[in-house]
Design a protein around this motif. Structure first.
Motif, short mmCIF file in Angstrom:
data_model
loop_
_atom_site.label_atom_id
_atom_site.label_comp_id
_atom_site.label_asym_id
_atom_site.label_seq_id
_atom_site.Cartn_x
_atom_site.Cartn_y
_atom_site.Cartn_z
N GLU A 115 0.78 -1.15 -0.01
CA GLU A 115 0.02 -0.15 0.01
C GLU A 115 1.05 1.19 -0.19
OE1 GLU A 115 -2.61 -0.16 3.23
OE2 GLU A 115 -4.14 -1.65 2.19
N SER A 116 2.09 1.23 0.91
CA SER A 116 2.88 2.36 0.83
C SER A 116 3.48 2.79 -0.62
CB SER A 116 3.72 2.42 2.01
OG SER A 116 4.70 1.03 1.76
N LEU A 117 3.92 1.64 -1.06
CA LEU A 117 4.54 1.63 -2.57
C LEU A 117 3.51 2.03 -3.69
CD1 LEU A 117 6.52 -1.77 -2.47
CD2 LEU A 117 7.49 0.56 -2.33
N ARG A 118 2.23 1.75 -3.42
CA ARG A 118 1.54 2.18 -4.31
C ARG A 118 1.12 3.81 -4.29
NH1 ARG A 118 -1.42 -2.67 -3.73
NH2 ARG A 118 -2.62 -2.06 -2.00
N GLN A 119 1.28 4.14 -3.11
CA GLN A 119 1.06 5.75 -2.59
C GLN A 119 2.25 6.33 -3.29
OE1 GLN A 119 0.00 6.71 1.31
NE2 GLN A 119 0.44 8.85 1.03
N ALA A 120 3.44 5.83 -3.01
CA ALA A 120 4.44 6.35 -3.53
C ALA A 120 4.69 6.32 -4.87
CB ALA A 120 5.81 5.61 -2.76
N ASN A 121 4.33 5.53 -5.63
CA ASN A 121 4.40 5.43 -7.01
C ASN A 121 3.27 6.32 -7.43
OD1 ASN A 121 5.99 3.14 -7.87
ND2 ASN A 121 4.70 1.60 -7.27
N ARG A 122 2.02 6.53 -7.02
CA ARG A 122 0.91 7.65 -7.63
C ARG A 122 1.70 8.82 -7.50
NH1 ARG A 122 -3.26 8.51 -3.42
NH2 ARG A 122 -1.64 9.69 -2.48
N ASP A 123 2.67 9.19 -6.46
CA ASP A 123 3.17 10.74 -6.11
C ASP A 123 4.30 10.73 -7.17
OD1 ASP A 123 1.03 10.83 -4.18
OD2 ASP A 123 2.57 10.80 -2.35
N VAL A 124 5.05 9.75 -7.31
CA VAL A 124 6.15 9.95 -8.37
C VAL A 124 5.52 10.22 -9.64
CG1 VAL A 124 7.83 8.75 -9.54
CG2 VAL A 124 7.68 8.61 -7.17
N ARG A 125 4.39 9.54 -10.19
CA ARG A 125 3.70 9.56 -11.33
C ARG A 125 3.24 11.13 -11.29
NH1 ARG A 125 2.07 4.31 -10.68
NH2 ARG A 125 0.03 5.05 -10.03
N GLN A 126 2.71 11.52 -10.32
CA GLN A 126 2.14 13.03 -10.27
C GLN A 126 3.17 14.06 -10.55
OE1 GLN A 126 -0.24 13.16 -7.10
NE2 GLN A 126 -2.26 12.52 -7.76
N ALA A 127 4.18 13.72 -9.80
CA ALA A 127 5.48 14.73 -9.96
C ALA A 127 6.14 14.67 -11.27
CB ALA A 127 6.53 14.34 -8.77
N GLN A 128 6.20 13.60 -11.70
CA GLN A 128 6.72 13.57 -13.16
C GLN A 128 5.89 14.22 -14.17
OE1 GLN A 128 7.12 9.23 -13.64
NE2 GLN A 128 9.24 9.26 -12.83
N ARG A 129 4.36 14.02 -13.86
CA ARG A 129 3.50 14.70 -15.02
C ARG A 129 3.82 16.15 -14.80
NH1 ARG A 129 -0.30 10.42 -14.01
NH2 ARG A 129 -1.05 11.45 -12.29
N LYS A 130 3.78 16.58 -13.42
CA LYS A 130 4.15 18.14 -13.29
C LYS A 130 5.32 18.71 -13.91
CE LYS A 130 1.74 18.36 -8.88
NZ LYS A 130 1.85 18.45 -7.23
N MET A 131 6.45 17.84 -14.14
CA MET A 131 7.67 18.32 -14.58
C MET A 131 7.71 18.03 -16.26
SD MET A 131 9.32 19.78 -12.36
CE MET A 131 10.65 19.93 -13.33
N ALA A 132 6.86 17.26 -16.77
CA ALA A 132 7.16 16.94 -18.07
C ALA A 132 6.86 18.33 -19.20
CB ALA A 132 5.84 15.92 -18.42
N ALA A 133 5.93 19.10 -19.03
CA ALA A 133 5.86 20.40 -19.86
C ALA A 133 6.90 21.33 -19.61
CB ALA A 133 4.38 20.85 -19.49
N PRO A 134 7.40 21.62 -18.41
CA PRO A 134 8.65 22.45 -18.33
C PRO A 134 9.77 21.97 -18.78
CG PRO A 134 7.39 22.50 -16.23
CD PRO A 134 6.70 21.51 -17.02
#
Length: 477
Positions: free
Chosen positions: A388-407
């Motif tokens: 469960e903690s890995l799933r949450q961490a994976n989700r946050d990593v993906r969100q951070a990557q999406r935030k950084m993709a356009a810049p």
């Protein structure tokens, strides 16, 4: 190494002498087998046929070095006397088995049997004059399984010793003429033996045709595995002591490499954090988490405190041990696994709980019903919390990557435009610029920038930033 001669050693020596003499008297060019022999270099040894039933598996072969611990009782008997039928039968079973699960027959072994049935033996093996197999233990086992009575083998010189057996086996392995690679654990054990014998990292890497970095990774992983084994020691209800084995970490090569690379980078900046994340990674490895999931542990902030710890049950939130282990140095490497602060102690205590549970699970046949229930529940709780903690961490990593993709893509486009400026200047200097093509491209850029400004402005509350303000002004019709 066992100094004891096998019971059939004298008979084998006599048979070997007879058949070598026959080969020497025969016409034609005899088949030979080349080995690297001591300091004199290559030596070609004649090949003879020997009865498969007369030979003995080498108890010291690197092929199954880690797997011997699979059955402690049989391994103890093997250590006491490697030449009994029971000890040889254990070696036979291990040679047929999967490295990561010796209870299951290895598909590669099945394929070897089929190949020997269809194509016979392509490469000769190697034995001592007493009949101990130096190279070809797996082939010997396969020939026995398919009922083939003979095996083609070369024979070591009469003045052989156990050091020669070890050296020749490794040198033949390094030729890459063998049918199967050593398993991950057995290979890093072989690396460790060369390092312990005084070889440098560079010399060991050259001998195995590996990069120095690969040897470092393997030795770090072996140190971590051996540390985990010591920490896994537990007593069962009946007083029996159990612990994990090196073979329990077969199949985790990629995850261990990932942990090593992340640990090394983080440790350079924050040794304590690196230790904590190493503990979380080890716990994730114990529940067979994927390498990509383990990577997320190192890509979020304070994984153990923010993600894992809140999900641990009371049973897993154990108090840390009072004793503080010293740092663990790795022979031949500059990396030391440091002693820990209070947060590291807590992380270690939780991982230790899981390590001991996994050790008990590996000895399931010895557990009482009540002990089995407790242990299974603990592992299930740990598995759930970690995943469960890995799933949450994976989700946050993906969100951070999406935030950084356009810049990041805009940064790449800016670099491309800077290169374009240089290209335009060079083309104008040489009077080779196609002005019409450039104008068409600039019109396309204008349209793209206009769409970019409109898209970036959507949802912006209040005054836009200076960058967006410039873009809107520049693309205004």
């Amino acid at each position: 190494m066992s100094p004891v001669r096998p019971p059939g050693a004298t008979e084998n020596e006599d048979l070997v002498k007879t058949r070598l003499a026959a080969v020497g008297k025969g016409g034609g060019t005899p088949e030979t087998f080349r080995i690297e022999w001591r300091s004199e270099g290559n030596r070609n040894l004649p090949v003879i046929d020997m009865p498969v039933s007369a030979l003995y598996y080498n108890p010291e072969t690197h092929r199954i070095r880690a797997q011997r611990a699979h059955d402690p009782a049989r391994d103890a008997a093997l250590t006491a006397d490697p030449w009994t039928p029971q000890s040889q039968a254990y070696l036979h079973d291990l040679l047929m088995a999967k490295p990561d699960n010796p209870d299951i027959q290895d598909p590669d072994f099945v394929a070897l049997m089929e190949d020997l049935k269809n194509n016979a033996q392509n490469t000769a093996g190697l034995i001592t004059p007493t009949g101990i197999v130096v190279d070809g233990n797996t082939r010997c086992a396969a020939l026995r399984e398919i009922g083939q009575p003979n095996i083609r083998v070369a024979v070591l010189p009469e003045d052989w010793g156990w050091g020669d057996v070890n050296d020749v086996e490794l040198s033949l392995q390094l030729r890459k003429t063998f049918r199967r690679d050593y398993s991950f654990i057995n290979e890093i054990i072989a690396h460790a033996e060369l390092l312990a014998a005084g070889r440098s990292l560079d010399e060991t890497a050259a001998a195995f045709r590996k990069k120095r970095k690969t040897i470092e990774q393997g030795q770090w992983a072996l140190a971590l595995i051996d540390e985990a084994i010591k920490r896994s020691r537990a007593a069962l209800d009946d007083g029996t002591g159990v612990q994990l084995r090196r073979l329990d970490f077969e199949g985790h090569q990629e995850s261990l490499r990932e942990i090593y690379e992340r640990y090394k980078r983080v440790r350079a900046q924050d040794p304590d954090l690196a230790q904590r994340l190493r503990e979380a990674s080890l716990a994730a490895l114990l529940v067979d988490a994927a390498k990509t999931d383990i990577r997320s542990i190192w890509l979020v902030e304070d994984f153990d405190e923010k993600y894992l710890k809140p999900k641990l049950t009371t049973e897993l939130k154990v108090a840390p041990a009072t004793s503080e282990p010293a740092g663990v140095s790795i022979p031949g490497l500059s990396i030391t696994m440091d002693a820990e602060d209070s947060k590291i102690k807590e992380a270690r205590a939780t991982t230790d709980k899981l390590l001991r549970a996994k050790a008990r699970s590996a000895s399931a046949a010895k557990l009482s019903p009540a002990e089995t229930a407790r242990n299974s529940a603990l592992i299930a709780e740990a598995d759930k919390a970690i995943r469960e903690s890995l799933r949450q961490a994976n989700r946050d990593v993906r969100q951070a990557q999406r935030k950084m993709a356009a810049p990041e893509k805009l940064d790449e486009a800016t670099d491309a435009l800077r290169a374009c400026i240089d290209d335009i200047a060079k083309a104008r200097a040489q009077n080779v610029l196609d002005n019409e093509a450039l104008d068409d491209a600039l019109m396309g850029l204008r349209d793209t920038l206009t769409r970019l400004g409109r898209t970036a402005a959507r949802g912006v509350r209040g005054e836009p930033g200076p960058g967006l303000s410039w873009l809107l002004l520049a693309t205004m019709d």
